[in-house]
Design an enzyme around this catalytic site. Structure first.
Site, short mmCIF file in Angstrom:
data_model
loop_
_atom_site.label_atom_id
_atom_site.label_comp_id
_atom_site.label_asym_id
_atom_site.label_seq_id
_atom_site.Cartn_x
_atom_site.Cartn_y
_atom_site.Cartn_z
N SER A 39 0.83 -1.12 -0.09
CA SER A 39 0.16 0.10 0.04
C SER A 39 0.79 1.15 -0.10
O SER A 39 0.37 2.36 -0.43
CB SER A 39 -0.88 0.02 1.20
OG SER A 39 -0.21 0.40 2.40
N LYS A 82 0.53 4.90 6.70
CA LYS A 82 0.03 5.76 5.60
C LYS A 82 0.65 7.13 5.79
O LYS A 82 1.05 7.61 6.65
CB LYS A 82 -1.55 5.90 5.80
CG LYS A 82 -2.28 4.74 5.96
CD LYS A 82 -2.23 3.73 4.48
CE LYS A 82 -2.81 2.35 4.84
NZ LYS A 82 -2.38 1.33 3.70
#
Length: 179
Positions: A39, A82
């Site tokens: 990701s 993230k």
């Protein structure tokens, strides 16, 4: 015999001191973590080992573009890595593959593909005080704030910022933050 006991007590005290200092460092200063998944490609890769700075946010608020680590609320011992895109009080929307912050197109520092799935950010997402909107760098293969399961991240849940890559050895270095 007294010398042996004295030596043994000295070793035990030293070991306890090392354990206590290690605990304090891992709890309050920094810890090692490993990236699992794609990701955050191309910034971070599956298997990268990082040091997470856990102390900075005790003195300042997280900033846009910093890479942060936080626990996934539905699975114990699962952490997400993230990048912060939206800050408290802002409105985030993803429209035509572009990120809008307070209605203005956000110019990212880096090359990211257009976002194919806006998720909950298809309509405006208003961030409350203390909430952050995070995205994975691999925009089209990331479980992040666009997904209802993750949503905006409350600042108290952020463990720290990914600070230093320590493995693979040929990529050791500080991670780029700030746009």
């Amino acid at each position: 015999m007294k010398d042996v006991i004295k030596e043994l007590v000295g070793w035990i005290v030293s070991i306890l001191l090392i354990v206590a200092v290690s605990y304090l460092i891992v709890t309050f200063v920094g810890q090692r973590t490993q990236v699992s998944g794609s990701s955050m490609e191309t910034t971070l890769s599956d298997g990268d080992h990082l040091i997470v700075d856990k102390i900075s946010y005790r003195f300042r608020e997280p900033q846009r573009y910093e890479i942060v680590v936080f626990p996934y609320r539905y699975e114990k011992n699962t952490y997400y890595i993230k990048r912060i895109i939206g800050l408290p009080g802002e409105t985030i929307q993803i429209k035509d593959g572009q990120i809008l912050i307070d209605g203005e197109t956000y110019q990212e520092d880096g090359e990211f593909p257009g976002i194919e799935n806006a998720g909950v950010a298809e309509t405006k997402v208003a961030l409350d005080s203390g909430e952050y909107f995070v995205l994975g760098d691999n925009r089209n293969d990331s479980m992040d704030s666009r997904m209802a399961e993750v949503g905006p991240i409350v600042g108290e849940r952020i463990i720290g910022r990914a600070w230093l890559r320590i493995y693979p050895f040929d990529q050791i270095g500080f991670l780029k933050h700030g746009s």
